[in-house]
Design an enzyme around this catalytic site. Structure first.
Site, PDB file in Angstrom:
ATOM      1  N   LYS A  60      13.688   5.480   7.716  1.00 41.22           N
ATOM      2  CA  LYS A  60      13.048   4.185   7.896  1.00 41.22           C
ATOM      3  C   LYS A  60      13.156   3.449   6.572  1.00 41.22           C
ATOM      4  O   LYS A  60      12.655   3.900   5.547  1.00 41.22           O
ATOM      5  CB  LYS A  60      11.582   4.359   8.287  1.00 41.22           C
ATOM      6  CG  LYS A  60      10.855   3.041   8.521  1.00 41.22           C
ATOM      7  CD  LYS A  60       9.389   3.236   8.842  1.00 41.22           C
ATOM      8  CE  LYS A  60       9.233   3.820  10.216  1.00 41.22           C
ATOM      9  NZ  LYS A  60       7.819   3.801  10.672  1.00 41.22           N
ATOM     10  N   GLU A  73      10.589  12.668  13.607  1.00 42.29           N
ATOM     11  CA  GLU A  73      10.943  14.021  14.031  1.00 42.29           C
ATOM     12  C   GLU A  73      11.244  14.061  15.535  1.00 42.29           C
ATOM     13  O   GLU A  73      12.166  14.745  15.983  1.00 42.29           O
ATOM     14  CB  GLU A  73       9.809  15.005  13.729  1.00 42.29           C
ATOM     15  CG  GLU A  73       9.552  15.228  12.262  1.00 42.29           C
ATOM     16  CD  GLU A  73       8.544  14.256  11.644  1.00 42.29           C
ATOM     17  OE1 GLU A  73       8.441  13.089  12.111  1.00 42.29           O
ATOM     18  OE2 GLU A  73       7.871  14.656  10.688  1.00 42.29           O
ATOM     19  N   TYR A 112      33.403   9.875  18.946  1.00 38.38           N
ATOM     20  CA  TYR A 112      32.353   9.314  18.091  1.00 38.38           C
ATOM     21  C   TYR A 112      31.742   8.050  18.671  1.00 38.38           C
ATOM     22  O   TYR A 112      30.630   7.691  18.313  1.00 38.38           O
ATOM     23  CB  TYR A 112      32.821   9.105  16.649  1.00 38.38           C
ATOM     24  CG  TYR A 112      34.111   8.360  16.462  1.00 38.38           C
ATOM     25  CD1 TYR A 112      34.170   6.986  16.545  1.00 38.38           C
ATOM     26  CD2 TYR A 112      35.282   9.051  16.147  1.00 38.38           C
ATOM     27  CE1 TYR A 112      35.348   6.304  16.344  1.00 38.38           C
ATOM     28  CE2 TYR A 112      36.472   8.378  15.936  1.00 38.38           C
ATOM     29  CZ  TYR A 112      36.501   7.005  16.051  1.00 38.38           C
ATOM     30  OH  TYR A 112      37.672   6.328  15.855  1.00 38.38           O
TER      31      TYR A 112
END
Length: 122
Positions: A98, A72, A53
Site C-alpha cells: 500500500k 494478507e 503472464y
C-alpha cells in the site's frame, strides 16, 4: 524449475480496516513470482505450454478489486487462485504494498509478502 515475474503492477483499490480507506481508496504495487517447469515452452514456442503472464495479471487485478481489510487476505486469494487456474505453477510468491499508507507518519509504503507451494499428492 523456471520462474516468471510481474513487477510493480500498479492498481488503485479500497483495502484497509478504516472506513476512510474503503471510501477513498489507495494506490498499490503488487509483485508476483511464479515457478513452473517451462522446458516444454522453451522447445515448442507455444503459449499453451507456458504460464501466460496476461492471465497472471488478470488474476491479480481481479483479486485486488475485491475489497479486503487485510493485505494478507488479498495475497492469499491471489495465491489460491493461481494454483486453482494454472496447474503448471508449483510455487507462488506475492507481495502487496500500500503506497502512502494512512499510519500517521511519512512512510512510502507498507507491504506484505507471502509464499505458497503446491501440495504434492501422496
Amino acid at each position: 524449475m523456471s520462474s516468471i515475474r510481474l513487477k510493480n503492477i500498479r492498481i488503485f483499490a479500497h483495502h484497509g480496516c478504516l472506513t476512510e480507506e474503503e471510501k477513498i481508496g489507495s494506490d498499490y504495487l503488487v509483485n508476483l513470482k511464479v515457478k513452473a517447469d517451462l522446458s516444454k515452452a522453451a522447445q515448442t514456442d507455444a503459449l499453451v505450454d507456458t504460464v501466460d503472464y496476461v492471465q497472471l495479471n488478470h488474476i491479480v487485478k481481479t483479486e485486488m478489486a475485491q475489497r479486503s481489510k487485510l493485505l494478507e487476505h488479498v495475497g492469499q486469494r491471489i495465491i489460491d487462485r493461481i494454483f486453482k487456474e494454472l496447474s503448471v505453477v508449483s510455487e507462488v510468491r506475492v507481495s502487496v504494498a500500500k503506497v502512502n499508507p494512512p499510519i500517521g507518519g511519512d512512510v512510502a509504503a507498507v507491504s506484505v509478502s507471502m509464499h505458497g507451494q503446491r501440495e504434492i499428492p501422496k
